[in-house]
Design a protein around this motif. Structure first.
Motif, PDB file in Angstrom:
ATOM      1  N   LYS A   1      91.683   1.599  85.381  1.00 43.97           N
ATOM      2  CA  LYS A   1      91.234   2.980  84.787  1.00 43.97           C
ATOM      3  C   LYS A   1      92.132   4.078  84.808  1.00 43.97           C
ATOM      4  N   LEU A  26      87.876   3.101  79.437  1.00 42.41           N
ATOM      5  CA  LEU A  26      87.276   2.696  80.683  1.00 42.41           C
ATOM      6  C   LEU A  26      86.124   1.559  80.421  1.00 42.41           C
ATOM      7  N   ASP A  27      85.528   1.481  79.224  1.00 42.82           N
ATOM      8  CA  ASP A  27      84.358   0.667  79.045  1.00 42.82           C
ATOM      9  C   ASP A  27      84.728  -0.770  78.558  1.00 42.82           C
ATOM     10  N   GLN A  41      88.492  -1.799  79.723  1.00 47.11           N
ATOM     11  CA  GLN A  41      89.687  -2.124  80.442  1.00 47.11           C
ATOM     12  C   GLN A  41      90.556  -3.418  79.857  1.00 47.11           C
ATOM     13  N   GLU A  60      84.045   7.931  75.868  1.00 49.78           N
ATOM     14  CA  GLU A  60      83.937   6.650  76.966  1.00 49.78           C
ATOM     15  C   GLU A  60      83.652   6.957  78.565  1.00 49.78           C
ATOM     16  N   GLU A  61      83.641   8.016  78.918  1.00 52.57           N
ATOM     17  CA  GLU A  61      83.215   8.116  80.115  1.00 52.57           C
ATOM     18  C   GLU A  61      81.721   7.908  80.429  1.00 52.57           C
ATOM     19  N   LEU A 112      79.991   5.781  78.916  1.00 52.07           N
ATOM     20  CA  LEU A 112      79.802   4.238  78.767  1.00 52.07           C
ATOM     21  C   LEU A 112      80.039   3.434  79.890  1.00 52.07           C
ATOM     22  N   CYS A 113      79.054   2.363  80.119  1.00 57.04           N
ATOM     23  CA  CYS A 113      79.602   1.617  81.476  1.00 57.04           C
ATOM     24  C   CYS A 113      80.783   1.131  81.597  1.00 57.04           C
ATOM     25  N   ARG A 114      81.471   1.561  82.610  1.00 53.75           N
ATOM     26  CA  ARG A 114      82.926   1.221  83.005  1.00 53.75           C
ATOM     27  C   ARG A 114      82.887  -0.194  83.155  1.00 53.75           C
ATOM     28  N   ASP A 115      84.031  -0.856  82.501  1.00 48.67           N
ATOM     29  CA  ASP A 115      84.295  -2.298  82.792  1.00 48.67           C
ATOM     30  C   ASP A 115      85.077  -2.355  83.892  1.00 48.67           C
ATOM     31  N   PRO A 116      84.580  -3.349  84.755  1.00 49.20           N
ATOM     32  CA  PRO A 116      84.115  -4.525  84.571  1.00 49.20           C
ATOM     33  C   PRO A 116      82.371  -4.223  84.884  1.00 49.20           C
ATOM     34  N   ARG A 156      81.326   6.606  88.692  1.00 48.26           N
ATOM     35  CA  ARG A 156      82.004   7.858  88.992  1.00 48.26           C
ATOM     36  C   ARG A 156      83.326   7.602  89.199  1.00 48.26           C
ATOM     37  N   GLY A 157      84.024   6.346  89.104  1.00 48.10           N
ATOM     38  CA  GLY A 157      85.168   6.017  89.191  1.00 48.10           C
ATOM     39  C   GLY A 157      85.846   6.145  90.729  1.00 48.10           C
ATOM     40  N   LEU A 158      84.913   6.055  91.672  1.00 55.26           N
ATOM     41  CA  LEU A 158      85.397   6.014  93.024  1.00 55.26           C
ATOM     42  C   LEU A 158      85.508   4.636  93.511  1.00 55.26           C
TER      43      LEU A 158
END
Lengths: 511, 546
Positions: A373, A482-483, A485, B155-156, B158-162, B422-424
């Protein structure tokens, strides 16, 4: 003194221990091999049949039951007590883990199978047969109940598998040692037996106290040089090794630098942006907790403030306090111009609106989604908002030779985030060919000059870094978002096993 | 020989403490203590007041005149409120029985991260759903349009991959379909199922309408499609020769995930809708998901912020009485506060009834004695949602922590990690665990729900997570549990296209209806659509008069 009740207590303890070893083997096997139904079934099967073998073998012992019983106890104490550490180690070292597993399970089962027949024969002198069978079996089953309840509720959550197995080894050893008093009239050479019992107890206690050592033992094989320092922080495993040529830092098994040639890497990361930027008053370093890029920045003229953001306090504290590392970074963390922040870089950028003239990014390679990320378009866009209009950024971008697609994916992503980018690379013997990106929100020229007195860079070499050989040339890639990767997936495909010393098996964690 | 030791004494001696048998049952050693927490349940008491409460008497001078009253502050009610505000009408009052608005999209806050209590994502809408795209544009989530005119989302958001992983035999695997260990036959069936879904994605009726689209009212009502409602999804799978256990599990999971029903209980129309409605064209990936750490709580907050009228919470509407006054239709609204204070009486020109339809049975005065036909067809499922607060990440094997973490063959839907979006990626986190109670009779499910209490459901969540994370119990510091008695409308076979649903959207004597149950699908998009539609109806009606 009537010793019978005490011998029944022995029955109870050994029954508990016996079942615990069986549960340990089954649990451990399901942990490391998965498929718990199969693992438990096979472990229980092997164990029970081995107990049958033990019981049958007891028929061949015609005298000296008391001595045999104590010997068996000490044997179970050692084998059972060390079963979990042995199995963990054999999983780390052996490709024939199954053989070790069933071998150990069979051996423990056989010894445990000997215990009760021997004890019953010892007790039959004091009790009539009906009473004996009834009580021995009753205590045996109660012991089993105790084990099956204690194991999931108290032992595994509180002690872990290694300490649980050592603790029950201690109990078996205690039963054996105690037996040398209870059964003293039937024993010869009792002092020798006692001494051995004490030895086993001491050995197991020592390991119980130092159980953590097994993690390290299993780890030594992963590194080619002796480990001089290792710690596990909440974020990563930090290991330092020392060789004749210097020392090395590994994070989660991936080499971060070798003191013999790290200057090539860190000069190349720090000096091109320092040279390309008009102002160098405010510098931001993201990652780089080893303080080596920081060292280069602090040695340059005109730097007034440096903020270093690294996730892991264990890493920045080590760099500040571990003497060889603090010397290598020239005590950079003690410089009054430096502010150290331990926070996830992306979260920190979201929370802190300050703007910088120069940014250096020195994150570990994108071998996990949490690192990936920090190489996304979203991240670079956020970073751009924290940069002055003419600020310059340098990014470590993994190897353009070993993972060419991943390298160009980072370049493509920087461009997609609106940066103007000059790709460059450098040869670092410990790593191989290493890739970087020099970027700015506005069009800019490649830097021409570096200060005198650097170990690696001079003006001519600086020019050459930006010449891209054919085998490292541009590839078309997706933008790392981010979506999606994409970068982590490119990277995983590129880095074959052992391509790089101690590459981490990313994506999984040890139990 | 002397008296042998009693068992209890022996065991006590072994353990060093008299714990195990002395107080068996109430003993602390029987089970590690359950982490503390609270029961958050939707206010069953306040809600059930609508059934038993005699509408209060309100003195003549206490009646307030309000042009529009919105009953219910879930997504439909809030969407109606926002829409009225956009139409320059801020002269409305929204009444919500819970202490805060949001319905099943509510969320909670913690020092680590905000977390959902229910709905937690929306598939990113395409340009066809213009009003919803407009909402997301208003929220700053749309950064442009692509060549095809489709919105491009930041993009923030949208559901973060994975996105998803699945736990099977000790290991986590990427994705929700269990591809690991699939036989060639499994794979062939999976591919054929995708083809079947794609066939429906590409399907158009003679008026060019899609079979399944969002909002569903824009889709086709051709009998080729609607006849799917007459059989269950499980039957549909069987008639199409799909017997792969892992494929059937995936479909069953989908039904439980979106509808709280097993595939045997779900209309095949709804089952196929799940797979076909979120894909723009055949062969494409389904639309990405918009999500937030606090789930759809983010949407609640935005809708609230766009609502310029008054929102009154903690007020249970107990009576809606349509009356004629000077030849004009009015609705007299009575509400009682949860704290037992002064009752409220509002005289409205129009009411937007944005509560589930079954509530109308107890609240709309003429319906108490003669409920409209088909009202009993509206049935609602019960859900348990548990939020587990962890001081650190649990250990795992295989694929790393994702947004959605599913356990194969479990009765729950697994858990969502609030910190993911949240990216944590390190340290404390909050896991939201979802369990639909799929009993055949919703009443029984609700009884089971209430009988359980926090301890039972928290223990169930912990026990299940322990399968995949043996150390989770030692990491959980708190477990809060939400009991949703009437969480979502149940699209059982026959309900969607049986007629009752279509009639239910018709206004009734000044009362306009807005709720996702009118679509038969408890989806944000449907609730939003009905909120907008009802608000438009009301605004148009008031305009004609004034």
């Amino acid at each position: 003194m009537n010793r019978t009740p005490l011998l029944f207590l022995n029955v109870l303890i050994i029954a508990t221990c016996g079942l615990v070893y069986e549960l340990i083997a089954g649990t451990l096997a399901s942990y490391v091999l998965g498929d718990s139904v199969t693992q438990f079934s096979t472990c229980i099967g092997v164990y029970l049949s081995a107990m049958g073998v033990g019981a049958w073998l007891s028929g061949h012992i015609h005298r000296g039951e008391a001595r045999c019983f104590i010997e068996v106890e000490l044997g179970v104490a050692l084998l059972g007590g060390f079963s979990a550490p042995l199995l963990f180690l054999s999983f780390a070292r052996l490709s024939w883990f199954h053989v070790a597993l069933y071998g150990i399970v069979f051996a423990i089962g056989t010894l445990v199978g000997l215990e009760l027949p021997l004890l019953m024969r010892i007790l039959k002198k004091d009790l009539d047969f009906e009473d004996l069978v009834a009580r021995v079996l009753a205590f045996d089953y109660i012991g089993a109940l105790a084990a099956s309840l204690l194991f999931p509720i108290l032992l595994v959550p509180r002690l872990g598998l290694v300490r649980t197995s050592l603790m029950f080894g201690l109990l078996n050893a205690a039963v054996g040692l105690w037996g040398t008093w209870l059964l003293e009239p039937q024993l010869r050479g009792v002092n020798w037996l006692r001494a051995r019992g004490v030895l086993v107890l001491v050995l197991l206690s020592a390991c119980f106290i130092k159980a953590d050592i097994f993690t390290t033992l299993a780890e030594d094989d992963l590194y080619s040089d002796p480990v001089v320092y290792s710690t596990t922080s909440p974020y990563q495993r930090i290991v330092m090794t020392r060789s004749d040529a210097g020392f090395q830092l590994y994070l989660n098994g991936a080499l971060q630098f070798n003191s013999a040639d790290e200057y090539r890497y860190h000069e190349s990361l720090a000096h091109p942006p320092l040279a390309a930027s008009r102002s160098r008053k405010k510098v931001l370093i993201l990652g780089g907790g080893d303080g080596l890029a920081l060292r280069e920045v602090l040695a340059s003229d005109g730097v007034e403030q440096v903020t270093l953001v690294d996730l892991d306090p264990a890493m920045t504290n080590l760099s500040e306090q571990f003497p060889p590392l603090a010397e290598l970074n020239r005590h950079a963390f003690e410089d009054p111009r430096v502010t150290t922040v331990n926070r996830d870089a992306m979260i920190w950028l979201e929370e802190n609106p300050g703007r910088f003239d120069i940014v250096l990014i020195d994150f570990p390679d994108p071998n996990s989604f949490s690192l990936g990320k920090l190489y996304t378009r979203g991240f670079y866009r956020l970073l751009r908002r924290r940069m002055m209009d003419e600020a310059v950024l340098s990014v470590q971008c993994t190897s353009p030779l070993f993972s060419r697609t991943a390298y160009w994916c980072i370049i493509t992503t920087l461009r997609a985030a609106g940066f103007h980018v000059h790709p460059y690379h450098v040869a670092v013997p410990s790593f191989g060919i290493w890739g970087f990106a020099l970027a700015s929100p506005v069009p800019f020229d490649q830097p021409q000059q570096v200060p005198d007195g650097l170990r690696f860079l001079n003006d001519e070499v600086l020019q050459s870094l930006f010449v891209i050989p054919n085998d490292l040339g541009p590839l078309e890639t997706e933008v790392n978002r981010l979506d999606n990767q994409s970068l982590v997936r490119y990277y995983e495909l590129a880095w074959w096993e052992d391509a790089r010393p101690g590459k981490a098996a990313s994506g999984s964690t040890a139990w | 020989m002397s008296q042998p030791l009693s068992r209890r004494e022996v065991i006590a001696a072994l353990l060093g403490t008299p714990v195990l048998l002395t107080g068996c049952g109430e003993s602390a050693a029987k089970n590690p203590p359950l982490p503390p927490g609270k029961l958050v349940g939707a206010s069953a008491k306040a809600g059930h007041r609508t059934r038993t409460h005699q509408p209060p008497e309100i003195a003549d001078e206490d009646w307030e005149q309000v042009p529009v009253v919105i009953v219910g502050g879930g997504i439909a009610g809030l969407s109606a409120a926002r829409q009225l505000s956009r139409l320059e009408r801020s002269d409305y009052v929204l009444l919500e029985l819970e202490p805060e608005a949001g319905g099943t999209s509510r969320s909670g806050t913690s020092p680590v991260v905000d977390y959902p209590w229910g709905a937690h994502y929306v598939p990113a809408p395409g340009k066809a759903n213009a009003p919803l795209v407009e909402l997301f544009r208003e929220m700053g989530l749309v950064e442009g349009t692509d060549e095809a005119g489709e919105p491009v989302y930041v993009e923030e958001a949208l559901c973060r991959d994975p996105e998803e992983r699945i736990f099977y035999r000790g290991t986590w695997y990427e994705g929700r379909y269990l591809a690991a260990g699939a036989s060639p036959e499994d794979q062939a069936q999976y591919d054929r199922f995708r083809e079947e879904v794609d066939r429906w994605v590409a399907w158009r009726d003679d008026r060019g309408r899609r079979a399944f689209t969002i909002p569903m009212s824009v889709g086709s009502d051709d009998s080729t499609v609607t006849s799917l409602d007459q059989i269950s999804m499980a039957d549909w799978m069987a008639t199409h020769g799909f017997d792969s256990p892992r494929l059937n599990w995936l479909v069953d999971y989908a039904c439980r995930d979106d509808y709280g029903l097993r595939s045997q209980q779900t209309s095949a129309w709804a089952g196929l809708f799940y797979f076909a409605a979120r894909t723009n064209s055949a062969g494409e990936e389904s639309q990405p998901l918009l999500t937030w750490p606090e789930g759809n709580g983010r949407l609640v907050a935005h809708l609230r912020s766009q609502s310029k009228g008054e929102i009154r919470t903690g007020l249970t509407v107990v009576d809606l009485e349509p009356v004629e006054h000077d030849g004009r239709q009015q609705v007299r609204v009575k509400a009682v506060p949860a704290d037992g204070g002064q009752s409220v009486g509002l005289i409205a020109e129009r009411v937007i009834f944005a509560a589930p339809r079954f509530v109308g049975r107890h609240v709309i005065a003429p319906w108490r004695n003669s409920p409209p036909e088909g009202l009993e067809d509206f049935q609602y499922g019960a859900w348990v949602v548990a939020n587990l607060f962890l001081r650190d990440r649990p250990a795992w094997r295989g694929f790393p922590l994702c947004w959605d973490n599913v356990i194969y063959e479990s009765s729950s839907l697994g858990y969502v990690a609030a910190t993911h979006q949240r990216g944590l990626d390190h340290g404390p986190t909050v896991f939201t665990w979802y369990l639909p109670l799929c009993d055949e009779l919703p009443v029984e499910a609700r009884q089971q729900l209430l009988d359980g209490g926090r301890e039972i459901w928290a223990e169930a969540a912990l026990a299940e997570l322990s399968l995949a994370h043996p150390d989770v119990r030692s990491l959980v510091e708190r477990i809060d549990v939400m009991l949703w008695g009437h969480a979502m409308i149940l699209p059982r076979p026959g309900f969607l296209w049986g007629g009752a649903r279509q009639q239910a959207a018709e206004p009734f004597r000044g009362i306009h209806f807005a709720h996702s149950d009118l679509s038969g699908l408890a989806l944000f998009e449907e609730a939003f659509h009905h909120g907008l539609r009802a608000a438009d109806e009301v605004a148009a009606a008031l305009k004609t008069w004034n």
